[in-house]
Design an enzyme around this catalytic site. Structure first.
Site, PDB file in Angstrom:
ATOM      1  N   VAL A  24       0.835  -1.206   0.000  1.00 46.57           N
ATOM      2  CA  VAL A  24       0.000   0.000   0.000  1.00 46.57           C
ATOM      3  C   VAL A  24       0.869   1.256   0.000  1.00 46.57           C
ATOM      4  CG1 VAL A  24      -1.640   1.359   1.388  1.00 46.57           C
ATOM      5  CG2 VAL A  24      -2.001  -1.111   1.057  1.00 46.57           C
ATOM      6  N   ASP A 128       5.291 -22.668   5.591  1.00 52.40           N
ATOM      7  CA  ASP A 128       5.977 -23.928   5.264  1.00 52.40           C
ATOM      8  C   ASP A 128       7.352 -23.746   4.632  1.00 52.40           C
ATOM      9  OD1 ASP A 128       3.954 -25.572   6.234  1.00 52.40           O
ATOM     10  OD2 ASP A 128       2.854 -25.509   4.348  1.00 52.40           O
ATOM     11  N   ILE A 254      -1.359 -22.948  16.176  1.00 52.96           N
ATOM     12  CA  ILE A 254      -0.709 -21.808  16.827  1.00 52.96           C
ATOM     13  C   ILE A 254       0.543 -21.392  16.044  1.00 52.96           C
ATOM     14  CG2 ILE A 254      -1.574 -22.417  19.107  1.00 52.96           C
ATOM     15  CD1 ILE A 254       1.305 -23.243  19.832  1.00 52.96           C
TER      16      ILE A 254
END
Length: 323
Positions: A24, A128, A254
């Site tokens: 942005v 990952d 988590i």
């Protein structure tokens, strides 16, 4: 190019907000109008598109999750769904799009460009760390540290009760989270999709440890290991070692949440800037990444299809340090 849009898709990862913020503010810095697409490709199809300014991303760099929300879109998998999305982007006069996500996100972006010609650049947003084209992905460092903090606590109770703990971390197709957790957490064994660790190997390691008067063990299991989930592995080992006092801890989601680390905030900010400036320089159908401390652009086709391999040096480190 006058107007660009940004969205997040697939699984969330810590640092996505920092990347949105960078996109942005970089767009504004270069005199562009910038829009946020809410809820991934679903939002693109449904026209859930909002104009953003500098204040839209104030006080977000430290937050986990994604302020633009995320979703998986079955409709976008169809030609008709992508046509609806193209209509919405044309309605808002969007000239280019920054996609923050993983393989599925980039596959959709590549097909969309082939059909509708609107350029996309991707930022690797996944815990990952399995995307070819960047040493680290946004959220990876935070996820590893979150898991490692839990493993440190588990080791305390494993030692106190002289138990074997099988700790499952995320990684359906990759051991990139499991491996540094094993090394940093002092684990005796790590089981990941990229290598074969048999049940016999686990049994031998435990028996040899007991012979050396070792009383507690940590075994790290990536959820996608070929022997199954941690609960499956424990059942198999218990058949041969009924005397084993074992517990299973699945760290779970988590790992996806929480405030991003400094490294993830920095990487996300760098890649957000690189995405916008890449669009301005005519790049398309590529992912912005960082390799050997340099910003690089990798074609979506390579990011999607090429395998990012685990450094075999890490496997050897686990073997040496677990003695």
């Amino acid at each position: 190019m006058k107007k660009i849009a940004v969205f997040t898709s697939g699984g969330d990862s810590p640092g996505m907000n920092a990347c949105i913020r960078a996109v942005v503010r970089t767009a504004i810095y270069h005199g562009l109008e910038v829009y946020g697409i809410r809820r991934g490709y679903n939002g693109m199809i449904n026209g859930d598109i909002i104009k953003m300014d500098s204040s839209s991303v104030s006080n977000t760099i430290q937050k986990g999750g994604t302020i633009l929300k995320s979703a998986r879109s079955k409709e976008f998998l169809t030609v008709e769904g992508r046509a609806k999305a193209a209509e919405q982007l044309k309605k808002f006069e969007i000239d280019g799009v920054v996609a923050i996500g993983g393989n599925g996100t980039f596959t959709g972006a590549m097909k969309f460009y082939e059909e509708h010609g609107i350029p996309f650049i991707g930022a690797p947003g996944t815990i990952d760390n399995d995307l070819y084209g960047s040493d680290h992905t946004i959220g990876y460092d935070t996820a590893v540290n979150t898991a490692l903090d839990a493993i440190d606590k588990i080791r305390d109770t494993a030692d106190s009760h002289e138990r074997v703990f099988f700790v499952e971390v995320m990684g359906r197709d990759s051991g990139y989270i499991a491996m540094p957790c094993a090394i940093g957490g002092g684990a005796e064994i790590v089981m990941i999709p990229e290598t074969t660790t048999t049940i016999d190997t686990v049994i031998d390691t435990l028996q040899n440890g007991w012979k050396r008067s070792k009383t507690s063990f940590i075994i790290i299991v990536a959820e996608g290991d070929e022997e199954g989930h941690a609960t499956d592995i424990v059942k198999k080992v218990e058949k041969a070692l009924p005397q084993m006092d074992a517990r299973v801890t699945v760290i779970g989601h988590i790992q996806r949440g929480g405030s991003p680390t400094a490294l993830d905030r920095l990487l996300a900010s760098e890649l957000g800037i690189a995405c916008v400036e890449g669009l301005l320089n005519g790049k398309k159908n590529v992912m912005a990444g960082k390799i050997n401390a340099k910003i690089v652009y990798t074609p979506f086709e390579d990011t999607i299809n090429k395998k990012k391999l685990i450094n075999p040096r890490f496997t050897r480190m686990v073997e040496i340090l677990s003695i």
